[in-house]
Design a protein around this motif. Structure first.
Motif, PDB file in Angstrom:
ATOM      1  N   PHE A  49       0.821  -1.218   0.000  1.00 32.33           N
ATOM      2  CA  PHE A  49       0.000   0.000   0.000  1.00 32.33           C
ATOM      3  C   PHE A  49       0.855   1.269   0.000  1.00 32.33           C
ATOM      4  O   PHE A  49       0.525   2.253  -0.673  1.00 32.33           O
ATOM      5  N   VAL A  50       1.966   1.240   0.751  1.00 24.37           N
ATOM      6  CA  VAL A  50       2.817   2.439   0.847  1.00 24.37           C
ATOM      7  C   VAL A  50       3.880   2.477  -0.251  1.00 24.37           C
ATOM      8  O   VAL A  50       4.633   3.442  -0.352  1.00 24.37           O
ATOM      9  N   SER A  51       3.949   1.422  -1.057  1.00 24.19           N
ATOM     10  CA  SER A  51       4.960   1.371  -2.115  1.00 24.19           C
ATOM     11  C   SER A  51       4.264   1.277  -3.476  1.00 24.19           C
ATOM     12  O   SER A  51       3.760   0.223  -3.858  1.00 24.19           O
ATOM     13  N   ALA A  52       4.266   2.372  -4.193  1.00 27.02           N
ATOM     14  CA  ALA A  52       3.637   2.392  -5.525  1.00 27.02           C
ATOM     15  C   ALA A  52       4.350   1.450  -6.483  1.00 27.02           C
ATOM     16  O   ALA A  52       3.749   0.878  -7.392  1.00 27.02           O
ATOM     17  N   ASN A  53       5.638   1.279  -6.262  1.00 26.61           N
ATOM     18  CA  ASN A  53       6.442   0.395  -7.097  1.00 26.61           C
ATOM     19  C   ASN A  53       5.904  -1.028  -7.083  1.00 26.61           C
ATOM     20  O   ASN A  53       5.754  -1.672  -8.128  1.00 26.61           O
ATOM     21  N   GLN A  54       5.643  -1.541  -5.873  1.00 29.73           N
ATOM     22  CA  GLN A  54       5.168  -2.920  -5.732  1.00 29.73           C
ATOM     23  C   GLN A  54       3.778  -3.073  -6.329  1.00 29.73           C
ATOM     24  O   GLN A  54       3.478  -4.074  -6.973  1.00 29.73           O
ATOM     25  N   PRO A 181       9.594 -10.656  -4.725  1.00 29.03           N
ATOM     26  CA  PRO A 181       9.376 -11.362  -3.457  1.00 29.03           C
ATOM     27  C   PRO A 181       8.251 -10.784  -2.605  1.00 29.03           C
ATOM     28  O   PRO A 181       7.501 -11.539  -1.974  1.00 29.03           O
ATOM     29  N   VAL A 182       8.098  -9.461  -2.550  1.00 31.52           N
ATOM     30  CA  VAL A 182       7.069  -8.855  -1.700  1.00 31.52           C
ATOM     31  C   VAL A 182       5.675  -9.229  -2.189  1.00 31.52           C
ATOM     32  O   VAL A 182       4.817  -9.677  -1.416  1.00 31.52           O
ATOM     33  N   ASN A 183       5.425  -9.048  -3.489  1.00 33.83           N
ATOM     34  CA  ASN A 183       4.121  -9.390  -4.048  1.00 33.83           C
ATOM     35  C   ASN A 183       3.838 -10.885  -3.957  1.00 33.83           C
ATOM     36  O   ASN A 183       2.690 -11.301  -3.750  1.00 33.83           O
TER      37      ASN A 183
END
Length: 289
Positions: A49-54, A181-183
Motif C-alpha cells: 500500500f505504501v509502495s507504488a512500485n510494488q 518477493p514482496v508481491n
C-alpha cells in the motif's frame, strides 16, 4: 553480508520451526497456521500500500504468473498444515531437518524441466535419500502401533517438504520474476487466508481463551518467518545466492537444538546420523546450483 544474512535467516527460520510446534499444540494446527497467514497478509499489504512500485509490478504481472503463483501459494499453505501436524505429534529434532529436504523436489523438477544436474546435486539427492531412510528408523524394535506412530510425523514432514519443493519451483520459475518477493509473499498469504477462512470465525469465538503467552508465540512465529525471508532476500541481493541458501539450510539443525534443550528430545544413533545426512544433502543440493 551474504554469510551474516544466511546465518540470520537460519536462526529466525529455526526459531519459527520450533514455535510452529509450540503453537500447533497450544491452539490447534489450522488455527495456528491461519493466524500466521492473516498477520503476514496485513504486514505485506501495508508494504504494498505504501509502495507504488510494488503495486505497479503486481498490476503489470501476466495472468499466468498470478495463477501459477497462486498454485504455488496453495502448495505452501498445505505444506504449512502438514508441517504443523508433524511438529505437533513428532520430535522437532527429526521433523525440522527433514523439511530441509524440499530441495530434492525442487532440484528434480528443475531437472525434469530441462536443467542439468551437477555432480554436487546428484550426491546431495543420494545423501538426502539415505538420510531420510535412517531418520525414519527408530533403531530399536517396536510394536506395530508404536512403529506407525513414530513414522507418522516423518510422513507429514516429507509431505510438507514435497509441497514446499513444488511451491518453490513454481514460484522461482514462473511467478517471482514477474511479481518480485514482496508481491509473491502477499499473494501467498492471501491464498492462505482464503483457504483457511473457515478458521476465522472459530478464531474469533475462541480468542478469549488464548492467553498472552500463546498470543506472543503466535506473533513471534509469523514475525520470525518474515524476518527470515527478509534476511534471505537481503543476502541474495547483496551477495551470493548459493552462500545464503546453503547457510540458511542450517535452520533445521537450529530447530533440532531448540527441541533438545526445551523438550529434552532423545534420538537413536541411526536418527542422529540420518538427520545429519539430510542436512548435509541439503547443503550439497545448493552448494553449486
Amino acid at each position: 553480508m551474504d554469510v551474516i544474512m544466511g546465518l540470520v535467516a537460519a536462526v529466525l527460520w529455526g526459531a519459527t520451526d520450533f514455535l510452529v510446534g509450540v503453537n500447533a499444540r497450544a491452539v490447534g494446527i489450522r488455527r495456528s497456521v491461519f493466524f500466521g497467514q492473516i498477520l503476514g497478509l496485513l504486514l505485506m499489504g501495508l508494504i504494498i500500500f505504501v509502495s507504488a512500485n510494488q503495486l505497479e509490478k503486481m498490476l503489470a504481472a501476466p495472468v499466468s504468473a498470478l495463477l501459477l503463483g497462486g498454485v504455488g501459494a496453495l502448495c505452501t499453505v498445505l505444506g504449512a498444515l502438514s508441517l504443523s501436524k508433524a511438529f505437533a505429534i513428532g520430535k522437532t529434532a527429526v521433523v525440522a531437518p527433514l523439511v530441509t529436504s524440499y530441495g530434492v523436489i525442487t532440484t528434480l523438477l528443475a531437472w525434469l524441466g530441462g536443467d542439468e544436474l551437477s555432480l554436487w546435486q546428484f550426491l546431495g539427492l543420494l545423501t538426502c535419500f539415505l538420510g531420510v531412510l535412517m531418520a525414519s528408523s527408530s533403531g530399536k524394535k517396536a510394536d506395530e502401533q508404536g512403529s506407525l506412530m513414530s513414522r507418522l510425523p516423518i510422513g507429514f514432514a516429507l509431505l510438507a517438504a514435497t509441497l514446499y519443493g513444488i511451491s518453490f519451483w513454481l514460484q522461482g520459475k514462473y511467478a517471482l520474476p514477474s511479481l518480485g518477493p514482496v508481491n509473491m509473499l502477499a499473494l501467498g498469504y492471501a491464498v492462505g487466508v482464503i483457504f483457511l477462512m473457515p478458521e476465522a470465525l472459530r478464531l474469533m469465538r475462541g480468542w478469549s481463551a488464548i492467553g498472552p503467552r500463546t498470543c506472543a508465540t503466535l506473533c513471534c512465529a509469523s514475525l520470525f518467518n518474515l524476518g527470515g525471508f527478509t534476511a534471505f532476500s537481503w543476502g541474495v541481493l547483496n551477495g551470493s545466492i548459493s552462500i545464503v541458501t546453503v547457510i540458511s539450510t542450517l535452520s533445521g539443525g537450529i530447530a533440532a537444538i531448540l527441541g533438545y534443550f526445551f523438550y529434552r528430545e532423545r534420538l537413536s544413533s541411526f536418527q542422529v546420523v540420518g538427520v545429519s545426512l539430510v542436512l548435509a544433502g541439503a547443503v550439497l543440493l545448493h552448494l553449486l546450483e
